[in-house]
Design an enzyme around this catalytic site. Structure first.
Site, short mmCIF file in Angstrom:
data_model
loop_
_atom_site.label_atom_id
_atom_site.label_comp_id
_atom_site.label_asym_id
_atom_site.label_seq_id
_atom_site.Cartn_x
_atom_site.Cartn_y
_atom_site.Cartn_z
N LYS A 11 -8.18 -68.83 24.68
CA LYS A 11 -7.03 -69.75 24.72
C LYS A 11 -6.17 -69.63 23.45
O LYS A 11 -6.59 -69.00 22.46
CB LYS A 11 -7.56 -71.18 24.91
CG LYS A 11 -8.23 -71.40 26.28
CD LYS A 11 -8.63 -72.86 26.47
CE LYS A 11 -9.25 -73.08 27.84
NZ LYS A 11 -9.59 -74.51 28.06
N TYR A 51 -4.17 -74.43 36.83
CA TYR A 51 -4.90 -75.69 36.64
C TYR A 51 -4.55 -76.73 37.72
O TYR A 51 -4.68 -77.94 37.47
CB TYR A 51 -4.62 -76.25 35.25
CG TYR A 51 -5.43 -75.57 34.16
CD1 TYR A 51 -6.83 -75.66 34.13
CD2 TYR A 51 -4.81 -74.85 33.13
CE1 TYR A 51 -7.58 -75.05 33.14
CE2 TYR A 51 -5.56 -74.24 32.13
CZ TYR A 51 -6.95 -74.35 32.14
OH TYR A 51 -7.68 -73.75 31.14
N ASN A 114 -9.95 -76.02 23.12
CA ASN A 114 -11.38 -75.69 23.10
C ASN A 114 -11.68 -74.20 23.25
O ASN A 114 -12.73 -73.81 23.77
CB ASN A 114 -12.15 -76.55 24.10
CG ASN A 114 -11.73 -76.30 25.53
OD1 ASN A 114 -10.86 -75.47 25.79
ND2 ASN A 114 -12.37 -76.98 26.46
N HIS A 117 -12.00 -70.42 28.25
CA HIS A 117 -12.20 -70.88 29.63
C HIS A 117 -13.18 -69.95 30.31
O HIS A 117 -13.17 -68.74 30.07
CB HIS A 117 -10.87 -70.84 30.40
CG HIS A 117 -11.05 -70.97 31.88
ND1 HIS A 117 -11.13 -72.18 32.52
CD2 HIS A 117 -11.23 -70.02 32.85
CE1 HIS A 117 -11.34 -71.97 33.82
NE2 HIS A 117 -11.40 -70.68 34.05
N GLU A 128 -9.77 -67.18 40.45
CA GLU A 128 -9.15 -67.03 39.13
C GLU A 128 -8.92 -65.54 38.79
O GLU A 128 -7.90 -65.20 38.18
CB GLU A 128 -10.03 -67.71 38.08
CG GLU A 128 -10.02 -69.23 38.26
CD GLU A 128 -11.02 -69.98 37.38
OE1 GLU A 128 -11.05 -71.23 37.49
OE2 GLU A 128 -11.75 -69.35 36.60
P1 DAT Z 1 -14.05 -76.54 31.44
O1 DAT Z 1 -12.92 -75.83 30.73
O2 DAT Z 1 -15.25 -76.73 30.56
O3 DAT Z 1 -14.40 -75.91 32.77
P2 DAT Z 1 -12.68 -78.64 32.95
O4 DAT Z 1 -12.53 -77.64 34.05
O5 DAT Z 1 -13.28 -79.96 33.30
O6 DAT Z 1 -13.54 -78.02 31.74
O7 DAT Z 1 -11.27 -78.93 32.28
C1 DAT Z 1 -10.34 -77.88 32.07
C2 DAT Z 1 -9.73 -78.05 30.69
O8 DAT Z 1 -9.02 -79.29 30.63
C3 DAT Z 1 -10.76 -78.14 29.55
O9 DAT Z 1 -11.17 -76.87 29.09
C4 DAT Z 1 -9.98 -78.89 28.52
C5 DAT Z 1 -9.17 -79.88 29.34
N1 DAT Z 1 -9.89 -81.17 29.48
C6 DAT Z 1 -10.89 -81.45 30.34
N2 DAT Z 1 -11.32 -82.71 30.17
C7 DAT Z 1 -10.58 -83.24 29.17
C8 DAT Z 1 -10.54 -84.51 28.51
N3 DAT Z 1 -11.35 -85.49 28.86
N4 DAT Z 1 -9.63 -84.68 27.54
C9 DAT Z 1 -8.78 -83.69 27.18
N5 DAT Z 1 -8.77 -82.46 27.75
C10 DAT Z 1 -9.65 -82.23 28.73
MG MG Z 2 -13.27 -75.77 34.50
#
Ligand code: DAT
Ligand code: MG
Length: 143
Positions: A11, A51, A114, A117, A128
């Site tokens: 990212k 997303y 973070n 991905h 994806e």
């Molecule tokens: P991951 O990337 O671990 O699969 P996810 O699919 O639940 O997590 O969410 C996609 C992205 O969205 C994640 O990498 C960062 C953001 N995100 C998820 N939950 C969040 C939260 N509670 N607050 C802020 N950003 C968040």
């Molecule tokens: Mg995810």
């Protein structure tokens, strides 16, 4: 165990920190092979398409703003049990909850920024990979 393909993003925060190679090294050490890769800067439309499952969630606007804020590196990884093993290398979404030694524990700035991905299932991986790569951009391994 079967040989799987999964999809990975380095990212904008991690690209800005100049740790592409550090992250690639972790994939390679874990036996995950990079079989396709490119750097790009996502448009708003691309980020929204990728997303789509998170549309309407409280973090969605920030997520899109962040993911379009700078270049990313996308890759297809191949290896035994690649989807689960890749997710293990990443660690939990929230770096404060991520297991020590994972990429997110070591490098993520926040739950939004973070670092990486990884696809969470075979269905997501297929979707994806196809979102970012044509079949002729994926290079099967020479064994
Ligand atoms: P991951 O990337 O671990 O699969 P996810 O699919 O639940 O997590 O969410 C996609 C992205 O969205 C994640 O990498 C960062 C953001 N995100 C998820 N939950 C969040 C939260 N509670 N607050 C802020 N950003 C968040
Ligand atoms: Mg995810």
């Amino acid at each position: 165990m079967t040989i799987e393909r999964t999809f990975s993003i380095i990212k904008p925060d991690a690209v800005a920190k100049n740790i592409i190679g550090e992250i690639y090294h972790r994939f390679e050490c874990a036996g995950l092979h990079i079989i396709a890769a490119k750097m790009l800067h996502l448009s708003q439309e691309q980020a929204a398409g990728f997303y789509a499952e998170h549309k309407g969630k409280p973090f969605y606007d920030n997520l899109l703003k962040f993911m379009t804020s700078g270049p990313i590196v996308v890759q297809v990884l191949e290896g035994q049990d690649a989807i689960r093993r890749h997710r293990e290398l990443l660690g939990s979404t929230d770096p404060e909850k991520a297991q020590a030694g994972t990429i997110r524990a070591d490098h993520a700035i926040s739950v939004t920024q973070n670092a990486v991905h990884g696809s969470d299932s075979a269905e997501s991986a297929a979707r994806e990979i196809e979102f970012f790569f044509t079949e002729d951009e994926i290079c099967p391994r020479t064994r």
